[in-house]
Write a protein that holds these residues in place. Sequence first.
Motif, PDB file in Angstrom:
ATOM      1  N   ASP A 150       0.858  -1.181   0.000  1.00 19.55           N
ATOM      2  CA  ASP A 150       0.000   0.000   0.000  1.00 19.55           C
ATOM      3  C   ASP A 150       0.891   1.227   0.000  1.00 19.55           C
ATOM      4  O   ASP A 150       1.707   1.421   0.908  1.00 19.55           O
ATOM      5  CB  ASP A 150      -0.903   0.023   1.234  1.00 19.55           C
ATOM      6  N   GLY A 151       0.747   2.035  -1.023  1.00 18.75           N
ATOM      7  CA  GLY A 151       1.627   3.187  -1.113  1.00 18.75           C
ATOM      8  C   GLY A 151       1.036   4.305  -1.933  1.00 18.75           C
ATOM      9  O   GLY A 151      -0.179   4.429  -2.087  1.00 18.75           O
ATOM     10  N   VAL A 152       1.899   5.133  -2.480  1.00 19.59           N
ATOM     11  CA  VAL A 152       1.473   6.317  -3.210  1.00 19.59           C
ATOM     12  C   VAL A 152       2.517   6.644  -4.270  1.00 19.59           C
ATOM     13  O   VAL A 152       3.721   6.478  -4.053  1.00 19.59           O
ATOM     14  CB  VAL A 152       1.276   7.494  -2.225  1.00 19.59           C
ATOM     15  N   ARG A 153       2.053   7.042  -5.443  1.00 19.69           N
ATOM     16  CA  ARG A 153       2.953   7.564  -6.464  1.00 19.69           C
ATOM     17  C   ARG A 153       3.270   9.019  -6.101  1.00 19.69           C
ATOM     18  O   ARG A 153       2.353   9.789  -5.766  1.00 19.69           O
ATOM     19  CB  ARG A 153       2.304   7.506  -7.841  1.00 19.69           C
ATOM     20  N   VAL A 154       4.532   9.378  -6.186  1.00 15.40           N
ATOM     21  CA  VAL A 154       4.924  10.739  -5.823  1.00 15.40           C
ATOM     22  C   VAL A 154       5.960  11.264  -6.820  1.00 15.40           C
ATOM     23  O   VAL A 154       6.616  10.495  -7.521  1.00 15.40           O
ATOM     24  CB  VAL A 154       5.526  10.798  -4.395  1.00 15.40           C
ATOM     25  N   THR A 155       6.083  12.577  -6.855  1.00 19.26           N
ATOM     26  CA  THR A 155       7.146  13.224  -7.618  1.00 19.26           C
ATOM     27  C   THR A 155       8.331  13.470  -6.679  1.00 19.26           C
ATOM     28  O   THR A 155       8.179  13.423  -5.455  1.00 19.26           O
ATOM     29  CB  THR A 155       6.650  14.550  -8.204  1.00 19.26           C
ATOM     30  N   VAL A 170      -2.387  12.358   4.494  1.00 18.40           N
ATOM     31  CA  VAL A 170      -3.232  13.111   3.570  1.00 18.40           C
ATOM     32  C   VAL A 170      -4.408  12.264   3.097  1.00 18.40           C
ATOM     33  O   VAL A 170      -5.521  12.761   2.900  1.00 18.40           O
ATOM     34  CB  VAL A 170      -2.398  13.602   2.366  1.00 18.40           C
ATOM     35  N   PHE A 171      -4.178  10.957   2.931  1.00 14.26           N
ATOM     36  CA  PHE A 171      -5.207  10.060   2.403  1.00 14.26           C
ATOM     37  C   PHE A 171      -5.906   9.251   3.490  1.00 14.26           C
ATOM     38  O   PHE A 171      -6.698   8.364   3.192  1.00 14.26           O
ATOM     39  CB  PHE A 171      -4.591   9.107   1.371  1.00 14.26           C
ATOM     40  N   GLY A 172      -5.603   9.516   4.745  1.00 16.54           N
ATOM     41  CA  GLY A 172      -6.228   8.761   5.820  1.00 16.54           C
ATOM     42  C   GLY A 172      -5.199   8.053   6.673  1.00 16.54           C
ATOM     43  O   GLY A 172      -3.991   8.074   6.399  1.00 16.54           O
ATOM     44  N   ASN A 173      -5.695   7.388   7.725  1.00 15.01           N
ATOM     45  CA  ASN A 173      -4.811   6.744   8.694  1.00 15.01           C
ATOM     46  C   ASN A 173      -4.547   5.295   8.307  1.00 15.01           C
ATOM     47  O   ASN A 173      -5.284   4.390   8.690  1.00 15.01           O
ATOM     48  CB  ASN A 173      -5.439   6.791  10.091  1.00 15.01           C
ATOM     49  N   PHE A 174      -3.536   5.075   7.490  1.00 14.70           N
ATOM     50  CA  PHE A 174      -3.113   3.718   7.188  1.00 14.70           C
ATOM     51  C   PHE A 174      -1.606   3.729   6.960  1.00 14.70           C
ATOM     52  O   PHE A 174      -0.997   4.773   6.673  1.00 14.70           O
ATOM     53  CB  PHE A 174      -3.850   3.144   5.973  1.00 14.70           C
ATOM     54  N   SER A 175      -1.003   2.567   7.095  1.00 21.36           N
ATOM     55  CA  SER A 175       0.456   2.467   6.976  1.00 21.36           C
ATOM     56  C   SER A 175       0.871   2.623   5.521  1.00 21.36           C
ATOM     57  O   SER A 175       0.307   2.004   4.624  1.00 21.36           O
ATOM     58  CB  SER A 175       0.939   1.117   7.519  1.00 21.36           C
ATOM     59  N   MET A 176       1.869   3.466   5.292  1.00 24.59           N
ATOM     60  CA  MET A 176       2.424   3.674   3.961  1.00 24.59           C
ATOM     61  C   MET A 176       3.629   2.749   3.812  1.00 24.59           C
ATOM     62  O   MET A 176       4.606   2.854   4.542  1.00 24.59           O
ATOM     63  CB  MET A 176       2.841   5.133   3.795  1.00 24.59           C
ATOM     64  N   HIS A 177       3.537   1.812   2.850  1.00 21.06           N
ATOM     65  CA  HIS A 177       4.588   0.808   2.685  1.00 21.06           C
ATOM     66  C   HIS A 177       5.600   1.150   1.603  1.00 21.06           C
ATOM     67  O   HIS A 177       6.732   0.639   1.623  1.00 21.06           O
ATOM     68  CB  HIS A 177       3.974  -0.556   2.350  1.00 21.06           C
ATOM     69  N   ALA A 178       5.204   1.995   0.645  1.00 19.91           N
ATOM     70  CA  ALA A 178       6.109   2.262  -0.471  1.00 19.91           C
ATOM     71  C   ALA A 178       5.731   3.561  -1.164  1.00 19.91           C
ATOM     72  O   ALA A 178       4.579   4.009  -1.113  1.00 19.91           O
ATOM     73  CB  ALA A 178       6.064   1.105  -1.470  1.00 19.91           C
ATOM     74  N   TRP A 179       6.752   4.153  -1.831  1.00 21.60           N
ATOM     75  CA  TRP A 179       6.563   5.355  -2.638  1.00 21.60           C
ATOM     76  C   TRP A 179       7.040   5.037  -4.053  1.00 21.60           C
ATOM     77  O   TRP A 179       8.214   4.699  -4.262  1.00 21.60           O
ATOM     78  CB  TRP A 179       7.335   6.521  -2.037  1.00 21.60           C
TER      79      TRP A 179
END
Length: 798
Positions: free
Chosen positions: A115-120, A194-203
Motif C-alpha cells: 500500500d503506497g502512493v505515487r509521488v514526484t 493526507v489520504f487517511g490513517n493507514f500504513s504507507m509501505h512504499a513510494w
Amino acid sequence: MSIIKEEFKLAVSSLLRLPGFSLTVISTLAVTLAALAVVLNINYLVLTKPLPYPNADKLVVTDQSETINGETQYGFQILSAQYHIYKDEQYIEQMALMSLYSAKLRDLPDTPYLDGVRVTPEYFTMLDVPMHLGRAFNQQETINDKQRVVVLSFEAWQTHFGADPQVIGTYTTIANDKYQIIGVTASHFNAPEVFGNFSMHAWFSFDQEISRTSSWGSITGGVNGVAILKNGVSIEQANSALSEQINELYQSRDDVAANTAIGARFVPIKQKIVADSGEMALLLLAGVITLLFIAVTNICNLFLSRAVQKKRVMAIQAALGAKTHHIFLGMFSEALLLSMLACIFGLLIAGWSKVWLASDLQYMFPRMQHLTLDLVTISASVVVSVFISIVMAKLASQQVPYKQLNQTLQSSGKGTGAQISSLTRNVLVALQVGLATALLLGASTVLSPAINKLVKDVGFNANNVNYLRVDTGNLNEGFHDVAQQVKSQLKSLPQVEGVALTRASPLQMGWENYLYDESNEMLGIVSVGFFDENSFSLLGMPMLEGRSFSSLQDPENTPQEIIISKALAERLFKSESAIGKTLQAAPNEPLTIVGVVDNVYVPDNRDSYAEERYYLPFEAGARFAFTFKSNSQVDRAQLLEALKEVNPQLSIAYFETLENMLTTRLRASKLIAILTMSLIVLALSLAAAGIYGVLSYSVQMRRYELGIHLSLGAHTGQVIKMVLKQSMQPVVFGVLLGGVLAGIGYLIGTRLLAMQITGEISVLLLAIPIMVAISVLACYLPVRSVVSSDPLKALRNE
C-alpha cells in the motif's frame, strides 16, 4: 525547610491512620487523572503538536471541488487538473504530486500487497524524508520520464525483504512491472496522513504520461498534492485563480456534463490531516475536564470533612503560635501527598490504557502511533495535581477561620459545634449535579449518533457472506469466461451455498458516477454498484418493484438495464412507478429501469450516508470479485487452489467476511460509544458518591433534630419526605445549572469553534431523569439509614 519537612512527616502519619479517606481520594483522583492524561495526549498530538516536516506551517494540500446543479462537493479529483496545478509557476513555489497506488509484490511467494502512493521527487525534499538506506527520487524520475523506481518503508523492507541491505539497486516485480528498489526510509519517518490513517509501505514513481489535456473524463479519489505557495500569495488567491484556470480547461472538452464545474481547493496540511477528528478530540477534552471538576468537587467534600475533624488539632496549633500559613501548609501537605500518589497511579493507568486503545484510536484520530506518555502529558498531569492540592488546602483551611480556632478549645464538640456550613453543602451538591448533568447532556449528543450507527440495519444480510476480490495477474483477455469459470468452481465447493459476481462488495460502494435522464440532463453524482443477476437474492435484498438483471450470456451484449434504490426512485419519480422509465449512466446510452430495491446503509466516518444508489449489470474486466454465502468457514488456501485450477495467473487480492468488514467500519463508532459511556458512568458514579457523602454528612448533623421529630410521633415517611424536599432543592438548582452549562457549551462549540453538534430532544428527556433519579437515591439512602434506627439513640448521643 524544616517546618515543611515536619509538616509532610505529620501528614504521612495522619494519612496512614485514615486509610479509607486516603484510598478514596487517591482512587477518585487517579482514575480522573488517567482519563485526563490520555485525552490531553490525544489533543496534543491531533491539534497542538507541530508536524515534523520543514515549513509545516506553510504546507498546503491541493484538493478539488466539483459543483453540479449548484451543489458543491469535495474529495474527488482529476489527475490532469492536479497536474496543471503542479506545473503552475505563478502561485505555487513548490509542489509534490501524489496519487494513491497499491499493487502486489509478484516475486514473493505469498504475493503481498504494497500500500503506497505515487509521488514526484519534490515529496522527499519538501518533507525532508530521512533515509535508512539508498536515496530518494531524483529529477530524472519524475512525471513523463517513464522511470519505474520505488522507495520502501522501513517496515516493508524488514517484513518483505528480510532487512537485507543488498536489495538497494535490485529489481522486483510490482503488479506486472519491474521496479528498481532505490531506497528505504528511516524507521522513525511517518508520512503525512493526507489520504487517511493507514500504513504507507512504499513510494512509487509516476510511470504514466500525464498532460494538461489527458484524463479529464476520469474523476477519481486519492489524487492530491502537497505544496508551498509563493510569498504573498494567500490560500484564497490561489483557490480563486487556479479554480478559474482548471475549470476553463475542463469546460473546453466536448463531452463535459452540463451544469458542472470544478475548482481548486487548498487546505493547510494540518487541517487536512486532522479533518473532523479535531472536533471529537475537543469534545473528549471537554468531557474529561467536566469529569475532573466533578472529582474535585467530590474531593472537596472529603477535605472539608477532614478539616472539621482536624479543627481541634489546628486550634491547639494556633494556641501554640501557629500562623494562618502554617494551618494552610498542614492541609496542603496532606493534599499534595494524596494528589501526587494519585498522579503516579493515574499515569500508570493512562500508560496501560494507551497500549490497550492504540490500535482502536487510529480509526478515530491521526498520528496515534505517537500516543505515549510524553513529557508534555506528564508535566500537565503534575501541574493539575499540584493545582488541585492548592485548591483543596485553601478551601479546607478557610472552613476553619483562624480567629475562631481558640474558641474551638472551649467547644464541647457536640451537636453542631463543628460543622460545614449548610451553604457550602448546598453549593457542593448543586455543583456536582450541575456538572454531571452538563456532562451527561453533552456526552449523550455524542453517544446518540454513535449508537444509531451501531444498531442501524445495513439493508442486506451479511451473515455467512464472504467477499473475494481476484487478482488477474498478467491476464489481459477473456475476463468474462474466466469469471464464469471461477464462479462455477466456487459453487462446487461443499461449504458454498451461492455465488454472485460483483465489482465491489455492498460495503465498498464508494465509487460515484454521473446520472442523466433520458434527455441527457444531469441528475447528479450517485453511488453505483455492479452486480450480476444473483447478487440481490444472495444478499437478501428483495425487489420492491420489478426484477433483477437479465443473465449475461454474451459479454458483447450487456443488458441495457438499471436497478435503482428506493431513495433514488422517490426523488426522481415521486409516487410514480419507476419500472420501465429510462436513465443514463453516460449521455446517449439509455438504460431501462427493471427493478427498485430497498436502501442500503454503508457506515463510514461521515455522519450521513448515500441512500441514493443505482446498480448496473456486472461486466467482467481486469478486476472482478465475488460475494458468496457459505454454511461453514472457507479456508483461504482452498479458495486459492480453486482459482489456480481455473488459471495459474489468478490469486487472491482480498478476502474477508462481510461481518468482519462491517465490524471494521463500525470500529470508530464503537470506540466512541465505549469512551462516552465510560465518561458517563464515571461522572455519574463520582457525582452520586459526592452527593451521597454531602447529604449523609448533613443528615448526620441533623440526627438530633430528626430524633425529636420521631420521638414526638412523626411518621418515618413524613420525616423522609421532609428531608428529601429540603435536600432536593440544591439538586433542582444543579439540574438547571447543568442545562445552562450544556447550552453555553453548545453555543461555544457551534458558534466559536464551528463544530457540528446536533442536539436531540430525546437526549434531554433521557439525561435529566437519570440525573434526578440518581440524586433522589443519593438523598434517600442517608436519611433512611437515620430514621430507621432507634430515635432515642440519636437523643442519647447528643
